[in-house]
Enzyme design. Structure first.
Site, short mmCIF file in Angstrom:
data_model
loop_
_atom_site.label_atom_id
_atom_site.label_comp_id
_atom_site.label_asym_id
_atom_site.label_seq_id
_atom_site.Cartn_x
_atom_site.Cartn_y
_atom_site.Cartn_z
N GLU A 166 0.86 -1.19 -0.12
CA GLU A 166 -0.11 0.06 0.00
C GLU A 166 0.80 1.34 -0.04
O GLU A 166 0.65 2.34 1.04
CB GLU A 166 -0.97 0.01 1.23
CG GLU A 166 -1.96 -1.20 1.18
CD GLU A 166 -3.11 -1.14 2.31
OE1 GLU A 166 -2.88 -0.11 2.99
OE2 GLU A 166 -3.94 -2.03 2.11
N GLU A 355 -4.90 -9.00 0.97
CA GLU A 355 -5.57 -8.70 1.95
C GLU A 355 -6.94 -8.76 1.94
O GLU A 355 -7.65 -7.92 0.95
CB GLU A 355 -5.23 -7.56 2.76
CG GLU A 355 -3.77 -7.64 3.47
CD GLU A 355 -3.41 -6.28 3.99
OE1 GLU A 355 -4.57 -5.68 4.46
OE2 GLU A 355 -2.36 -5.76 4.03
C1 NOJ Z 1 -4.42 -2.59 5.05
C2 NOJ Z 1 -3.20 -2.90 5.70
O1 NOJ Z 1 -1.93 -3.34 4.69
C3 NOJ Z 1 -2.85 -3.26 7.03
O2 NOJ Z 1 -1.71 -3.31 7.71
C4 NOJ Z 1 -4.09 -3.16 8.04
O3 NOJ Z 1 -4.16 -3.44 9.24
C5 NOJ Z 1 -5.20 -3.62 7.43
N1 NOJ Z 1 -5.46 -2.54 6.10
C6 NOJ Z 1 -6.61 -3.30 8.08
O4 NOJ Z 1 -6.87 -1.89 8.28
#
Ligand code: NOJ
Length: 450
Positions: A166, A355
């Site tokens: 990200e 994710e």
């Molecule tokens: C995306 C992120 O990569 C991660 O670190 C985070 O905990 C999750 N979203 C949930 O918000």
């Protein structure tokens, strides 16, 4: 009831990130990261929480790998802490840090789990922030040197790599808005950081290719599904700007070799400084795109809406609520829409869902067990949306739950719990939730009934 089978060789996994689970923030020679520095300041994080101990994974790694094996994970996505390897960001290597990840990779392989490594999930060495951080072009070179060392150490045993997790969050929330580490609020630094992250990405992919390593390499983006609030021209254009800011700014240079022109004009003097040859370096073929999907927004034009002149509202689908503690909208079909957009816009690239997951209301019984049906419903609905995207022609190679453990959720501290394994933060004991057992079945069957 219909049965949903996923493609042969589909990869099922779960994810974590170094700062969110490791703890041991100043042990065995690890340097300080920008997240250590940020969380140690007052009023930055809910309840004053920090990652000093987190899930104590650094000390409990072998038992954690055994838990992954029990659940039947095929793949484990984790990130490497750059300051654990190079405490000063570059120069002298901290061998104990290298040893830790060497042991982790070996133990995963012994457990039959494929390692999926993210080279950086936000925890930049603080020493490099002192030199200007990501807005400083040198940081891109330091990153490439760090990556080269990691490839040399682990490149013979790792199937999947990503350069960054990200990058929009780093550049926009870390440097543009300052709500995340390192807490800088300056749009120009934000876009310059984004350009250097891309440069670091491209150069790293290049050295990976030159080294002939066996795995695949890509990048992981945070991709919300955005739609205009109305069909007015102003709202449609506002929504397009959000898409360009959130993903076009990263994917256009990577896949098409150019930044979105109209967007660069819109941000005007805040557009990054680019040197001749940079875009060629960024425009390296990648093996896959990692998509992190959580939420859907409705976007309207707003005169008061900052540089992009936008108003963004989270929108859950009518039969879904918002997630507790953190307030993410839930819109499973948004995943199908988003994947359709990527398929058309970027010529159907191979994709891993790197994710997806949620918080739910959860209360352990006296044995520490949690019946998290809400999480199961959430994942099931997103798998269905993913399956639809595959039927529509998207090239989806795997799915990764966020997260393996409850962990440090950045500015929200430990309050939101995303894990399929509960962590008792008093005792640091782990308790697989019902969702972990449910997921085990999904993996075994390479699919589920819906
Ligand atoms: C995306 C992120 O990569 C991660 O670190 C985070 O905990 C999750 N979203 C949930 O918000």
């Amino acid at each position: 009831m219909t049965s949903m089978k996923f493609p042969k060789d589909f990869l099922w996994g779960a994810a974590t990130a170094s700062y969110q689970i490791e703890g041991a923030w100043n042990e065995d020679g690890k340097g300080e990261s920008i997240w250590d520095r940020f969380t140690h300041q007052p009023f930055k994080i809910l309840n004053g929480d920090n990652g000093d101990i987190a899930c104590d994974h650094y000390h409990r790694m072998p038992e954690d790998v055994q838990l992954m094996k029990k659940i039947g994970l095929q793949s484990y996505r984790f990130s490497i802490s750059w300051p654990r390897i190079f405490p000063a960001g570059y120069g002298e290597v901290n061998q104990k840090g290298v040893d830790f990840y060497n042991r982790l990779v070996d133990q995963l392989l012994a457990a039959g789990i494929s390692p999926n490594i993210t080279l950086n999930h936000w925890d930049l060495p603080q020493a490099l922030q002192e030199k200007g951080g990501w807005p400083n072009r040198d940081t891109a070179n330091y990153f490439t040197d760090y990556s080269a060392l990691i490839f040399k150490q682990l490149g013979d045993r790792v199937d999947l790599w990503s350069t960054f997790n990200e990058p929009w969050v780093i550049s926009s929330l870390g440097y543009g808005d300052g709500i995340f580490a390192p807490g800088i609020s300056d749009k120009s630094q934000g876009y310059q950081a984004a350009h250097h992250l891309l440069l670091a990405h491209g150069n790293t992919v290049k050295i990976f290719r030159d080294g002939n390593y066996k795995g695949k390499i890509g990048i992981v983006l945070s991709m919300t599904n955005n739609r205009p609030a109305t069909q007015s021209e102003a709202d449609i254009a506002a929504c397009k700007r959000v898409n360009q800011d959130n993903y076009g700014f990263f994917l256009d240079p990577i896949y098409k070799g150019a930044y979105p022109k109209d967007f660069m004009e819109w941000i005007g003097p805040h557009a990054p400084k680019i040197k001749p040859g940079d875009l060629e370096k960024i425009n390296q073929p990648i093996d896959y795109l990692g998509v992190n999907y959580y939420m859907t927004f409705e976007v309207a034009f707003s005169n008061l809406g900052g540089l992009l002149k936008i108003d963004m509202q989270q929108k859950s689908a009518s039969n879904w609520d918002f997630t507790p503690e953190i307030g993410f909208s839930i819109n499973p079909d948004g995943l199908t829409t988003l994947l359709g957009y990527i398929r058309k816009e970027y010529n159907n690239p191979p994709i891993y869902i790197t994710e997806n997951g949620c918080t739910v209301e959860e209360k352990p019984n006296e044995e520490g067990f949690i019946m998290d049906w809400g999480r199961i419903d959430y994942i099931r609905a997103h798998l269905r949306a993913l399956h639809t995207a595959i039927q529509e022609g998207s090239d989806i190679r795997g799915y990764t739950v966020w997260s393996l453990f409850d962990n440090f959720e950045w500015t929200f501290g430990y309050k939101p719990r995303f894990g399929i394994i509960r962590v008792d933060y008093q005792t640091l004991e782990r308790y697989p939730k019902q969702s972990a057992f449910w997921y085990q079945e999904v993996i075994k069957n390479n699919g589920l009934d819906y």
